[in-house]
Motif scaffolding. Structure first.
Motif, PDB file in Angstrom:
ATOM      1  N   LYS A 254      -4.072   1.317   7.625  1.00 49.90           N
ATOM      2  CA  LYS A 254      -4.406   1.354   6.341  1.00 49.90           C
ATOM      3  C   LYS A 254      -6.041   1.553   6.647  1.00 49.90           C
ATOM      4  O   LYS A 254      -6.596   0.802   7.269  1.00 49.90           O
ATOM      5  CB  LYS A 254      -4.045  -0.020   5.518  1.00 49.90           C
ATOM      6  CG  LYS A 254      -2.746   0.124   5.531  1.00 49.90           C
ATOM      7  CD  LYS A 254      -2.394  -1.250   4.852  1.00 49.90           C
ATOM      8  CE  LYS A 254      -0.725  -1.838   4.667  1.00 49.90           C
ATOM      9  NZ  LYS A 254      -0.314  -2.150   5.968  1.00 49.90           N
TER      10      LYS A 254
ATOM     11  N   SER B  21      -5.239   3.140   1.613  1.00 46.11           N
ATOM     12  CA  SER B  21      -4.206   4.148   1.834  1.00 46.11           C
ATOM     13  C   SER B  21      -3.888   4.338   3.402  1.00 46.11           C
ATOM     14  O   SER B  21      -4.764   4.251   4.037  1.00 46.11           O
ATOM     15  CB  SER B  21      -4.525   5.130   1.128  1.00 46.11           C
ATOM     16  OG  SER B  21      -3.179   6.188   1.392  1.00 46.11           O
ATOM     17  N   ASP B  22      -2.600   4.642   3.463  1.00 51.55           N
ATOM     18  CA  ASP B  22      -2.115   4.953   4.793  1.00 51.55           C
ATOM     19  C   ASP B  22      -1.694   6.241   4.939  1.00 51.55           C
ATOM     20  O   ASP B  22      -0.774   6.896   4.747  1.00 51.55           O
ATOM     21  CB  ASP B  22      -0.822   4.220   4.965  1.00 51.55           C
ATOM     22  CG  ASP B  22      -0.672   4.224   6.702  1.00 51.55           C
ATOM     23  OD1 ASP B  22      -1.224   4.917   7.345  1.00 51.55           O
ATOM     24  OD2 ASP B  22       0.349   3.252   7.122  1.00 51.55           O
ATOM     25  N   ARG B  23      -3.069   7.359   4.903  1.00 50.81           N
ATOM     26  CA  ARG B  23      -2.884   8.707   4.847  1.00 50.81           C
ATOM     27  C   ARG B  23      -2.946   9.210   6.172  1.00 50.81           C
ATOM     28  O   ARG B  23      -3.755   8.576   7.277  1.00 50.81           O
ATOM     29  CB  ARG B  23      -4.086   8.950   4.080  1.00 50.81           C
ATOM     30  CG  ARG B  23      -3.828   8.723   2.602  1.00 50.81           C
ATOM     31  CD  ARG B  23      -5.203   9.335   1.686  1.00 50.81           C
ATOM     32  NE  ARG B  23      -4.970   9.028   0.343  1.00 50.81           N
ATOM     33  CZ  ARG B  23      -4.441  10.103  -0.503  1.00 50.81           C
ATOM     34  NH1 ARG B  23      -4.423  11.036   0.000  1.00 50.81           N
ATOM     35  NH2 ARG B  23      -4.609   9.603  -1.688  1.00 50.81           N
TER      36      ARG B  23
ATOM     37  N   THR C  35       0.999   7.153  -6.541  1.00 53.05           N
ATOM     38  CA  THR C  35       2.090   7.568  -5.946  1.00 53.05           C
ATOM     39  C   THR C  35       3.520   6.806  -5.908  1.00 53.05           C
ATOM     40  O   THR C  35       3.079   5.834  -6.532  1.00 53.05           O
ATOM     41  CB  THR C  35       1.657   7.838  -4.295  1.00 53.05           C
ATOM     42  OG1 THR C  35       1.953   6.150  -3.797  1.00 53.05           O
ATOM     43  CG2 THR C  35       0.140   8.240  -3.961  1.00 53.05           C
TER      44      THR C  35
ATOM     45  N   ASP D 133       0.601   0.967  -5.329  1.00 48.65           N
ATOM     46  CA  ASP D 133      -0.922   1.438  -5.311  1.00 48.65           C
ATOM     47  C   ASP D 133      -1.714   0.193  -5.937  1.00 48.65           C
ATOM     48  O   ASP D 133      -1.248  -0.105  -7.086  1.00 48.65           O
ATOM     49  CB  ASP D 133      -1.000   2.706  -5.831  1.00 48.65           C
ATOM     50  CG  ASP D 133      -0.278   3.680  -5.595  1.00 48.65           C
ATOM     51  OD1 ASP D 133      -0.615   4.205  -4.483  1.00 48.65           O
ATOM     52  OD2 ASP D 133       0.553   4.431  -6.422  1.00 48.65           O
TER      53      ASP D 133
ATOM     54  N   TYR E 297      -8.365  -3.076   4.315  1.00 48.19           N
ATOM     55  CA  TYR E 297      -7.742  -2.875   3.012  1.00 48.19           C
ATOM     56  C   TYR E 297      -8.489  -3.915   2.067  1.00 48.19           C
ATOM     57  O   TYR E 297      -9.354  -4.590   2.580  1.00 48.19           O
ATOM     58  CB  TYR E 297      -6.180  -3.302   2.976  1.00 48.19           C
ATOM     59  CG  TYR E 297      -5.765  -4.262   3.374  1.00 48.19           C
ATOM     60  CD1 TYR E 297      -5.823  -5.424   3.124  1.00 48.19           C
ATOM     61  CD2 TYR E 297      -5.390  -4.198   5.009  1.00 48.19           C
ATOM     62  CE1 TYR E 297      -5.239  -6.624   3.753  1.00 48.19           C
ATOM     63  CE2 TYR E 297      -4.867  -5.282   5.660  1.00 48.19           C
ATOM     64  CZ  TYR E 297      -4.713  -6.428   4.862  1.00 48.19           C
ATOM     65  OH  TYR E 297      -4.394  -7.636   5.663  1.00 48.19           O
TER      66      TYR E 297
ATOM     67  N   TRP F 100       0.863  -1.280   0.001  1.00 46.92           N
ATOM     68  CA  TRP F 100      -0.193  -0.138  -0.061  1.00 46.92           C
ATOM     69  C   TRP F 100       0.851   1.187   0.019  1.00 46.92           C
ATOM     70  O   TRP F 100       1.948   1.240   0.603  1.00 46.92           O
ATOM     71  CB  TRP F 100      -1.051  -0.108   1.302  1.00 46.92           C
ATOM     72  CG  TRP F 100      -1.523  -1.456   1.437  1.00 46.92           C
ATOM     73  CD1 TRP F 100      -1.146  -2.407   2.265  1.00 46.92           C
ATOM     74  CD2 TRP F 100      -2.613  -1.701   0.679  1.00 46.92           C
ATOM     75  NE1 TRP F 100      -2.199  -3.318   1.791  1.00 46.92           N
ATOM     76  CE2 TRP F 100      -3.084  -2.972   1.254  1.00 46.92           C
ATOM     77  CE3 TRP F 100      -3.504  -1.266  -0.236  1.00 46.92           C
ATOM     78  CZ2 TRP F 100      -3.763  -3.668   0.622  1.00 46.92           C
ATOM     79  CZ3 TRP F 100      -4.476  -1.860  -0.700  1.00 46.92           C
ATOM     80  CH2 TRP F 100      -4.671  -3.214  -0.096  1.00 46.92           C
TER      81      TRP F 100
END
Length: 686
Positions: free
Chosen positions: A435, A426-428, A406, A410, A194, A7
């Motif tokens: 995640k 995503s790990d934002r 990114t 991805d 995820y 990820w």
């Protein structure tokens, strides 16, 4: 081996250090007044090195020991390199950058390996130009290894990384217009979530989670989290309902992960960590999923099958495997007919590259495929790509662009049938935890500003400030597919029925696919790609069939049609409309597209030798009543003639033309008149 879910992360941060920073060793001279702290730090370093230098290296286990030692001495270059390396092998890769930058400042005479690690950290933080400079300072060779047990850095690897950075530079210049929203606490947990898969109408979402399944849930012995389980939620109108575990028999004591979901949400593909990784299938029976069954040897092999997706009609499976026979390098995407006998077909070099391909997903429109690849024009690791099927060939894959893609990996992107929304993990920063699953809304091209005509006319004389007006709205490109959904129930009791739903190509008369309504709810969903004249036939033992017609031109845009079906039992007086009987305008000659419907009617009369039918023709009120009555009579007689010519006794059939005297809806609209132009039969005896 456990399935590798990869990820991207967008974390950033930095550790401040001065221009005159100097390397500090873990020695008694440096920490004379902190003997006990030094002793503990050295113990942590030793524990970290044991994990770091293992074969294979255990970065996850080494990192906390190194971070503990770093609390005493943040200015040791070698330790900062090791911490950075551990982060580069974690789920938060971009967190490596401040540590590797510190190491570079502490030890300017960097090794090629240190240049490479710093280049990777800069790359993963989208610092394209800086990363290229560091990559160019690498001197690949047999002694340049990342860690024990890892392959040496090669010139081709460095060249590929530089290519990725240059791709990133170009793609970042033209970001795509999207909203990326967290799916919310109803879906995401403080743990990692995820692998989303979604039904075509976005009514159902399933995903994989590392959250504990209960108060005494065991942890994965190979990591610091819980075993993977599959969870499910439903759309509540404005947000998702709280997710719940699928439970047994889909979820087991081991790892169970989502792979793919049929467009109607009735079949689920599951990854099972057996035989080096295989794909299993589970069916929804009422409200419960049945025990997953391993797919056959034409799909699963002794190699790694990591992901898969159904075609819109459920006839084909696209899957990913790293089997060497017929492959082009790494994992490749294959296609196989589920009920066929031919071996799986590699999709070829237009799609598959010498690098890895992963996470295939095929849209319900039957011609759009998304997948992740390390090749093509990836900006780093796996990027998500889109390809379209044209004239039987897949087009050159198109990178979905920044910020969807990114520099990190991805993967596992899926989309709704409309193409308006996509889902991935995503790990934002600002997420619920670990995640998280995010929803992408594609906004389409930016609306250009318009200058008022008056401003343009006066520009040469007064040079006024141009006035920006609201530009016309720009349509968002959507998939060319119609989603037909609804419920199937008994016409008398209104109880849900588990019925067969046949999808017919009226031009060829062939059955494209057969679906089923849900046994408990009666719900069904069928995907209809544009460009075909479809016959929809709903059938259940003990009931008369129900037919619908959808003639969709190739240009037909996305639409959702809700059609509830009431199945009628075979009783005297029951009337059934034959929606797939076609005549040319003003004529009574049966068109070839009518054949499949006529054959169904013939089959009914053959299987029920005692029933008698009246074939009835009806028109709208356009034209003279006498002409309409005559036309409807001739059309009814044409159907009777077809049946008698194919062996049905004439004594069982009558023909009646009612013209425009029995409308089912008012003739005041085009749609109403179309409904009134119909052919139907009534059971007159049994």
């Amino acid at each position: 081996m456990l399935r590798a879910f990869i990820w991207f992360v967008l974390l950033s941060g930095g550790l401040a250090f001065g221009a005159q920073a100097q390397n500090v060793e873990f020695s008694k001279d440096q920490f004379a007044e902190k003997k006990q702290e030094l002793k503990e730090a050295l113990r942590e370093l030793k524990a970290g090195d044991e994990a770091y230098q293992a074969d294979p290296a255990n970065y996850n286990a080494a990192l906390p020991h190194y971070l503990a030692a770093q609390e005493l001495n943040p200015d040791n270059a070698a330790l900062n390199v090791k911490i950075g390396d551990c982060y580069l092998h974690s789920g938060t890769k971009s967190a490596a950058l401040p540590f590797l930058k510190r190491a570079q400042a502490l030890a300017p005479a960097s090794t090629p390996r240190q240049h490479y690690l710093l280049a990777r950290a800069l790359h993963l933080n989208a610092k394209w130009a800086e990363a290229i400079k560091e990559y160019q300072q690498c001197t690949p060779g047999s002694s340049t290894k990342l860690a024990e047990g890892e392959a040496p850095i090669t010139a081709s690897d460095v060249a590929n990384r530089i290519r990725e950075c240059r791709n990133g530079q170009e793609l970042a210049k033209h970001p795509v217009r999207v909203f990326i929203d967290n799916a919310g606490p109803e879906v995401n947990s403080p743990y990692s979530d995820y692998g989303p898969v979604v039904s075509a109408d976005e009514a159902t979402l399933l995903f994989t989670s590392r959250r504990p399944g209960g108060p005494n849930a065991p942890k994965d012995p190979n990591g610091d989290s819980y075993f993977e389980d599959i969870y499910q939620t439903a759309w509540a109108g404005k947000n998702w309902r709280p997710a719940a575990t699928l439970g047994s028999p889909v979820n087991t004591d081991g790892h169970d992960a989502t792979v793919g979901l049929a467009p109607d949400g009735q079949r689920l593909l599951v990854y099972v960590d057996k035989n080096n990784g295989d794909i299993y299938e589970s069916g929804l029976k009422g409200t419960a999923w049945d025990k997953p069954q391993r797919l056959g040897a034409r799909i699963n092999s002794r190699y790694h099958e990591s992901s898969a997706a159904y075609s819109y009609d459920g006839r084909y499976l696209y899957f990913v495997s790293d089997k060497p026979e017929g492959g082009h390098g790494g994992h490749d995407i294959y296609k196989v007919e589920l009920d066929g006998t031919k071996p799986a077909e590699n999709l070829g070099t237009t799609i598959n590259t010498p690098y890895g391909e992963e996470a295939v997903f095929v849209m319900p429109d039957g011609k759009t495929m998304y997948f992740s690849s390390e090749g093509h024009n990836s900006m780093g690791g796996y990027d998500i790509f889109k390809s379209t099927l044209r004239n039987g060939q897949w087009t050159t894959p198109e990178n979905l662009g920044w910020p969807i893609n990114t520099p990190d990996d991805d993967v596992f992107f899926v989309a709704s049938a409309s193409g308006r929304h996509g889902y991935y993990s995503s790990d934002r920063p600002g997420g619920v935890g670990g995640k998280d699953i995010y929803r992408i809304t594609f906004l389409g091209p930016e609306k250009p500003p318009l200058l008022s005509e008056e401003s343009q006319l006066l520009a040469s004389r007064l040079a006024p400030q141009p006035q920006t007006l609201l530009a016309p709205p720009v349509a968002v490109a959507t998939a060319q597919v119609t989603i037909l959904k609804g419920t199937v129930t008994d016409a008398a009791s209104r109880q849900p029925l588990e019925a067969n739903i046949d999808l017919i190509d009226n031009a060829s008369g062939q059955t494209i696919a057969t679906f089923h309504s849900n046994a408990t709810s009666g719900k069904y969903l069928v995907s209809l790609p544009s460009g075909t004249n479809y016959g929809i036939v709903v059938r259940q033992e003990g009931y008369l069939f129900h037919s619908e017609n959808f003639d969709l031109p190739a240009t037909a845009a996305y639409a959702e049609v809700v059609k509830d079906v009431l199945l009628k039992k075979l009783e005297v007086g029951v009337v059934i409309v034959l929606n797939n009987i076609f005549f040319d305008t003003g004529k009574a000659t049966l068109r070839p597209e009518s054949t499949a419907e006529l054959e169904r009617l013939h089959k009914l009369l053959t299987e029920q030798p005692a029933i008698k039918l009246e074939m009835a023709g009806h028109t709208d009120n356009v034209g003279k009543p006498a002409a309409n009555q005559d036309l409807s009579q001739r059309r009814a007689q044409a159907v009777v003639a077809y049946l008698t010519e194919h062996g049905i006794a004439a004594s069982r059939l009558t023909a009646a033309g009612y013209g425009d005297t029995r409308p089912v809806v008012p003739n005041t609209t085009k749609g109403g008149r179309q409904l009134n132009r119909r052919t139907e039969f009534k059971v007159t005896g049994k």
